[in-house]
Design a protein around this motif. Structure first.
Motif, short mmCIF file in Angstrom:
data_model
loop_
_atom_site.label_atom_id
_atom_site.label_comp_id
_atom_site.label_asym_id
_atom_site.label_seq_id
_atom_site.Cartn_x
_atom_site.Cartn_y
_atom_site.Cartn_z
N SER A 150 -6.34 15.12 -4.09
CA SER A 150 -6.30 14.45 -2.79
C SER A 150 -5.45 13.18 -2.91
O SER A 150 -5.05 12.79 -4.01
CB SER A 150 -7.72 14.09 -2.33
OG SER A 150 -8.28 13.11 -3.20
N TYR A 151 -5.17 12.57 -1.77
CA TYR A 151 -4.39 11.34 -1.74
C TYR A 151 -5.23 10.22 -1.15
O TYR A 151 -6.01 10.44 -0.22
CB TYR A 151 -3.11 11.52 -0.91
CG TYR A 151 -2.10 12.38 -1.62
CD1 TYR A 151 -1.12 11.81 -2.41
CD2 TYR A 151 -2.14 13.76 -1.50
CE1 TYR A 151 -0.20 12.61 -3.08
CE2 TYR A 151 -1.23 14.56 -2.16
CZ TYR A 151 -0.26 13.98 -2.94
OH TYR A 151 0.64 14.76 -3.61
N LYS A 152 -5.06 9.03 -1.71
CA LYS A 152 -5.82 7.87 -1.25
C LYS A 152 -4.83 6.72 -1.03
O LYS A 152 -4.00 6.44 -1.89
CB LYS A 152 -6.85 7.48 -2.31
CG LYS A 152 -7.67 6.27 -1.95
CD LYS A 152 -8.68 5.98 -3.05
CE LYS A 152 -9.48 4.74 -2.75
NZ LYS A 152 -10.42 4.42 -3.84
N GLU A 153 -4.94 6.07 0.13
CA GLU A 153 -4.09 4.91 0.39
C GLU A 153 -4.73 3.69 -0.28
O GLU A 153 -5.90 3.40 -0.07
CB GLU A 153 -3.93 4.65 1.89
CG GLU A 153 -2.93 3.54 2.16
CD GLU A 153 -2.58 3.39 3.61
OE1 GLU A 153 -2.16 2.30 3.99
OE2 GLU A 153 -2.72 4.37 4.37
N GLN A 154 -3.94 3.04 -1.12
CA GLN A 154 -4.41 1.86 -1.82
C GLN A 154 -3.22 1.02 -2.25
O GLN A 154 -2.08 1.47 -2.19
CB GLN A 154 -5.30 2.24 -3.01
CG GLN A 154 -4.62 3.09 -4.05
CD GLN A 154 -5.60 3.66 -5.07
OE1 GLN A 154 -5.56 4.83 -5.34
NE2 GLN A 154 -6.47 2.86 -5.63
N LYS A 184 0.27 5.88 -0.70
CA LYS A 184 -0.69 6.96 -0.92
C LYS A 184 -0.50 7.46 -2.35
O LYS A 184 0.58 7.90 -2.72
CB LYS A 184 -0.49 8.09 0.07
CG LYS A 184 -0.94 7.71 1.46
CD LYS A 184 -0.92 8.90 2.39
CE LYS A 184 -1.44 8.47 3.75
NZ LYS A 184 -1.47 9.57 4.69
N LYS A 215 0.84 -1.20 0.00
CA LYS A 215 0.00 0.00 0.00
C LYS A 215 0.87 1.25 0.00
O LYS A 215 1.96 1.28 0.56
CB LYS A 215 -0.92 0.00 1.21
CG LYS A 215 -1.92 -1.14 1.13
CD LYS A 215 -3.13 -0.83 1.93
CE LYS A 215 -4.10 -1.97 1.70
NZ LYS A 215 -5.45 -1.55 1.77
N GLU A 275 -1.81 10.02 -5.45
CA GLU A 275 -2.54 11.25 -5.71
C GLU A 275 -3.69 10.96 -6.68
O GLU A 275 -3.53 10.27 -7.68
CB GLU A 275 -1.62 12.31 -6.31
CG GLU A 275 -2.29 13.66 -6.45
CD GLU A 275 -1.33 14.76 -6.85
OE1 GLU A 275 -1.76 15.93 -6.86
OE2 GLU A 275 -0.16 14.48 -7.16
N GLN A 276 -4.85 11.50 -6.36
CA GLN A 276 -6.04 11.33 -7.18
C GLN A 276 -6.19 12.52 -8.12
O GLN A 276 -5.50 13.52 -8.00
CB GLN A 276 -7.27 11.19 -6.28
CG GLN A 276 -7.15 10.10 -5.22
CD GLN A 276 -6.94 8.72 -5.79
OE1 GLN A 276 -7.77 8.22 -6.52
NE2 GLN A 276 -5.81 8.10 -5.46
#
Length: 87
Positions: free
Chosen positions: A61-65, A54, A52, A56-57
């Motif tokens: 924003s940032y999303k952990e995936q 982070k 996983k 950037e979208q």
């Protein structure tokens, strides 16, 4: 079949079949030995697709995936390519 490799000192994440393919792709983009004496000097590390991070979208924003989720189930490998980088 493809893997994700963390390549270079600035850490590009490259989808490639082999580490050699990932380094060749990186080497070609950065201008070769302007940065490294030889391809053997380029740092390369295989990344677990389930690791996983982070990302950037599109909205900033940032999303952990996982890398697997970031790439997506519909990804079709057609040769080495940079999917993201770390600054």
């Amino acid at each position: 079949m493809f893997k994700v490799f963390q390549v270079g000192e600035e850490s590009e994440f490259i989808v490639a079949a082999t580490s050699e393919e990932a380094v060749d792709d990186h080497w070609e983009r950065i201008g070769g030995n302007d940065y490294y004496e030889t391809k053997d000097a380029v740092p390369v590390l295989p990344i677990n697709l389930d690791a996983k991070a982070k990302f950037e979208q599109e909205d900033g924003s940032y999303k952990e995936q996982s890398f697997r989720d970031f790439i997506g189930n519909d990804f079709v490998y057609q040769g080495p390519q940079v999917i993201c980088w770390q600054e």
